[in-house]
Design an enzyme around this catalytic site. Structure first.
Site, PDB file in Angstrom:
ATOM      1  N   SER A   7       0.966  -1.176   0.176  1.00 26.18           N
ATOM      2  CA  SER A   7       0.011  -0.183  -0.085  1.00 26.18           C
ATOM      3  C   SER A   7       0.686   1.172  -0.055  1.00 26.18           C
ATOM      4  O   SER A   7       1.525   1.490   0.765  1.00 26.18           O
ATOM      5  CB  SER A   7      -0.833   0.242   1.302  1.00 26.18           C
ATOM      6  N   HIS A  32      -1.271  -1.292  -4.126  1.00 27.18           N
ATOM      7  CA  HIS A  32      -2.540  -1.328  -3.431  1.00 27.18           C
ATOM      8  C   HIS A  32      -2.569   0.481  -3.230  1.00 27.18           C
ATOM      9  O   HIS A  32      -1.715   0.798  -2.619  1.00 27.18           O
ATOM     10  CB  HIS A  32      -2.589  -1.964  -2.171  1.00 27.18           C
ATOM     11  N   ASP A  34      -4.888   3.674  -1.896  1.00 25.44           N
ATOM     12  CA  ASP A  34      -5.657   3.823  -0.987  1.00 25.44           C
ATOM     13  C   ASP A  34      -6.444   5.273  -1.251  1.00 25.44           C
ATOM     14  O   ASP A  34      -5.676   6.363  -0.778  1.00 25.44           O
ATOM     15  CB  ASP A  34      -5.299   3.930   0.462  1.00 25.44           C
ATOM     16  N   MET A  36      -8.944   8.185  -0.115  1.00 22.72           N
ATOM     17  CA  MET A  36      -9.865   8.513   0.972  1.00 22.72           C
ATOM     18  C   MET A  36     -10.313  10.013   0.781  1.00 22.72           C
ATOM     19  O   MET A  36      -9.504  10.856   0.481  1.00 22.72           O
ATOM     20  CB  MET A  36      -9.195   8.533   2.189  1.00 22.72           C
ATOM     21  N   HIS A  65      -8.508   1.080  -3.987  1.00 20.46           N
ATOM     22  CA  HIS A  65      -9.392   0.823  -2.859  1.00 20.46           C
ATOM     23  C   HIS A  65     -10.141   2.232  -2.407  1.00 20.46           C
ATOM     24  O   HIS A  65      -9.261   3.044  -1.781  1.00 20.46           O
ATOM     25  CB  HIS A  65      -8.467   0.409  -1.547  1.00 20.46           C
ATOM     26  N   MET A  67     -12.467   4.553  -0.635  1.00 21.58           N
ATOM     27  CA  MET A  67     -12.873   4.757   0.710  1.00 21.58           C
ATOM     28  C   MET A  67     -13.423   6.262   0.524  1.00 21.58           C
ATOM     29  O   MET A  67     -13.025   7.063   1.312  1.00 21.58           O
ATOM     30  CB  MET A  67     -11.876   4.723   1.707  1.00 21.58           C
ATOM     31  N   MET A 136     -11.615  -5.597   5.767  1.00 20.61           N
ATOM     32  CA  MET A 136     -10.750  -4.704   6.517  1.00 20.61           C
ATOM     33  C   MET A 136     -10.496  -5.213   7.929  1.00 20.61           C
ATOM     34  O   MET A 136     -11.412  -5.642   8.564  1.00 20.61           O
ATOM     35  CB  MET A 136     -11.370  -3.231   6.674  1.00 20.61           C
ATOM     36  N   GLY A 141      -8.875   4.096   7.216  1.00 16.39           N
ATOM     37  CA  GLY A 141      -8.778   5.677   7.088  1.00 16.39           C
ATOM     38  C   GLY A 141      -7.178   5.888   7.472  1.00 16.39           C
ATOM     39  O   GLY A 141      -6.690   6.792   7.071  1.00 16.39           O
ATOM     40  N   PHE A 142      -6.505   4.979   8.215  1.00 18.39           N
ATOM     41  CA  PHE A 142      -5.097   5.166   8.535  1.00 18.39           C
ATOM     42  C   PHE A 142      -4.469   3.826   8.260  1.00 18.39           C
ATOM     43  O   PHE A 142      -4.793   2.849   8.540  1.00 18.39           O
ATOM     44  CB  PHE A 142      -5.219   5.782  10.133  1.00 18.39           C
ATOM     45  N   GLY A 143      -3.037   4.213   8.040  1.00 20.44           N
ATOM     46  CA  GLY A 143      -2.245   2.967   8.136  1.00 20.44           C
ATOM     47  C   GLY A 143      -1.656   2.929   9.254  1.00 20.44           C
ATOM     48  O   GLY A 143      -1.871   3.739  10.145  1.00 20.44           O
ATOM     49  N   GLY A 144      -0.827   1.816   9.625  1.00 17.45           N
ATOM     50  CA  GLY A 144      -0.073   1.662  10.781  1.00 17.45           C
ATOM     51  C   GLY A 144      -0.957   1.328  11.908  1.00 17.45           C
ATOM     52  O   GLY A 144      -0.222   1.381  13.212  1.00 17.45           O
ATOM     53  N   ASP A 174      -6.512  -6.485   4.408  1.00 18.64           N
ATOM     54  CA  ASP A 174      -6.299  -4.873   4.550  1.00 18.64           C
ATOM     55  C   ASP A 174      -6.174  -4.240   5.962  1.00 18.64           C
ATOM     56  O   ASP A 174      -7.140  -3.854   6.416  1.00 18.64           O
ATOM     57  CB  ASP A 174      -6.913  -4.165   3.533  1.00 18.64           C
ATOM     58  N   GLY A 175      -4.792  -4.276   6.351  1.00 17.32           N
ATOM     59  CA  GLY A 175      -4.448  -3.554   7.480  1.00 17.32           C
ATOM     60  C   GLY A 175      -3.833  -4.239   8.571  1.00 17.32           C
ATOM     61  O   GLY A 175      -4.252  -5.626   9.052  1.00 17.32           O
ATOM     62  N   GLY A 176      -2.819  -3.791   8.964  1.00 15.42           N
ATOM     63  CA  GLY A 176      -2.110  -4.533  10.171  1.00 15.42           C
ATOM     64  C   GLY A 176      -1.208  -5.730   9.709  1.00 15.42           C
ATOM     65  O   GLY A 176      -1.122  -6.540  10.468  1.00 15.42           O
ATOM     66  N   GLY A 196       1.021  -1.896   4.186  1.00 18.20           N
ATOM     67  CA  GLY A 196       1.806  -0.555   3.997  1.00 18.20           C
ATOM     68  C   GLY A 196       2.962  -0.469   4.717  1.00 18.20           C
ATOM     69  O   GLY A 196       3.944  -0.329   4.278  1.00 18.20           O
TER      70      GLY A 196
HETATM   71  C1  DX5 Z   1      -6.467   1.608   5.519  1.00 17.86           C
HETATM   72  C2  DX5 Z   1      -5.879   1.156   4.339  1.00 17.86           C
HETATM   73  C3  DX5 Z   1      -4.768   0.427   4.088  1.00 17.86           C
HETATM   74  C4  DX5 Z   1      -3.640   1.014   4.663  1.00 17.86           C
HETATM   75  C5  DX5 Z   1      -2.861  -0.366   5.529  1.00 17.86           C
HETATM   76  O1  DX5 Z   1      -7.543   2.440   5.501  1.00 17.86           O
HETATM   77  O2  DX5 Z   1      -7.037   0.838   3.657  1.00 17.86           O
HETATM   78  O3  DX5 Z   1      -4.675  -0.124   2.862  1.00 17.86           O
HETATM   79  O4  DX5 Z   1      -2.771   1.461   4.029  1.00 17.86           O
HETATM   80  O5  DX5 Z   1      -1.856   0.023   5.980  1.00 17.86           O
HETATM   81  P1  DX5 Z   1      -1.008  -0.780   7.047  1.00 17.86           P
HETATM   82  O6  DX5 Z   1      -0.788  -1.925   6.239  1.00 17.86           O
HETATM   83  O7  DX5 Z   1       0.211  -0.022   7.381  1.00 17.86           O
HETATM   84  O8  DX5 Z   1      -2.031  -1.390   8.005  1.00 17.86           O
HETATM   85 ZN    ZN Z   2      -6.567  -0.301   1.651  1.00 13.14          ZN
END
Ligand code: DX5
Ligand code: ZN
Length: 215
Positions: A7, A32, A34, A36, A65, A67, A136, A141-144, A174-176, A196
């Site tokens: 991502s 990927h 994202d 938003m 993706h 959002m 999800m 909304g956020f990475g990490g 997707d996520g974590g 990501g």
């Molecule tokens: C979150 C995004 C993800 C995000 C994942 O809303 O859809 O794609 O980039 O980030 P990580 O892999 O850091 O959790």
């Molecule tokens: Zn995503």
């Protein structure tokens, strides 16, 4: 082997071209991306002009993706920007069936993303008409963010739904996602792993992609 989709939300945007080249040269399968809008999710990322630029350098499919609210308004625009796979959120679509049909008519693969609290029930009558489900595993909304453990149950249930009908639908997580949970996600039935921060915060992003690919 799972499809690995780094991502770019977590990349160094000042080095966007080099980050894309790194992904091109790695064992990753998709980009990927994202998008938003600050309405569907409480954050704003990037949109069409950035994806157009990524499309010029990327040699692998663009997995976009969305959002955003009212994604129907932008399906053509994302096709023109270079999207190969386009995912919309079930929660954002009143006429989800119409939306995924339209995505396919435009020559893209159609994905449906669902939030952590959204039941798999909403996929019951759409599974035959899509190519990918994006589960999800954090609130979008956020990475990490930290992976939500109940996702494992969802993956296994969705795997069963897909297999019972003999369908070829990808399960994207997707996520974590990290090198520590990748193998367990794949064992549960996931076929696509988005990552990501795990990739772009690694000292050796290409090596991390390789690790995920071989998980
Ligand atoms: C979150 C995004 C993800 C995000 C994942 O809303 O859809 O794609 O980039 O980030 P990580 O892999 O850091 O959790
Ligand atoms: Zn995503």
């Amino acid at each position: 082997m799972a499809i690995i989709a780094p991502s770019l939300l977590a990349c160094n945007f000042l080095q966007l071209e080099n980050e894309c080249i790194m992904v091109n040269n790695s064992e990753a399968d998709w980009f990927h991306l994202d998008v938003m809008d600050g309405r569907f999710v409480p954050n704003i990322s990037f949109g069409l002009p950035v994806i157009q630029q990524i499309n010029k350098v990327a040699t692998k499919p663009l997995d976009v993706h969305l959002m955003i609210v009212e994604p129907d308004q932008y399906i053509d625009a994302f096709k023109n920007a270079g999207a190969d796979i386009l995912s919309v959120h079930a929660e954002a679509c009143i006429h989800l069936h119409r939306t995924v049909q339209y995505i396919r008519q435009q020559g893209m693969k159609a994905g449906v993303a669902i939030n952590p609290h959204t039941s798999l029930d909403c996929l019951q009558y759409i599974l035959e008409d899509i190519d990918l489900v994006c589960l999800m595993s954090v609130n979008p909304g956020f990475g990490g963010q930290k992976f939500i453990p109940h996702t494992y149950t969802k993956i296994k249930q969705l795997r069963r739904m897909i297999d019972e009908r003999n369908l070829n639908v990808d399960i994207e997580i997707d996520g974590g996602v990290t090198e520590h949970n990748a193998a367990e996600l794949i064992a549960a039935g996931a076929t696509v792993l988005v990552a990501g921060n795990t990739v772009f915060s690694a000292a050796d992003p290409m090596g991390m992609i390789k690790k995920l690919k071989n998980a």
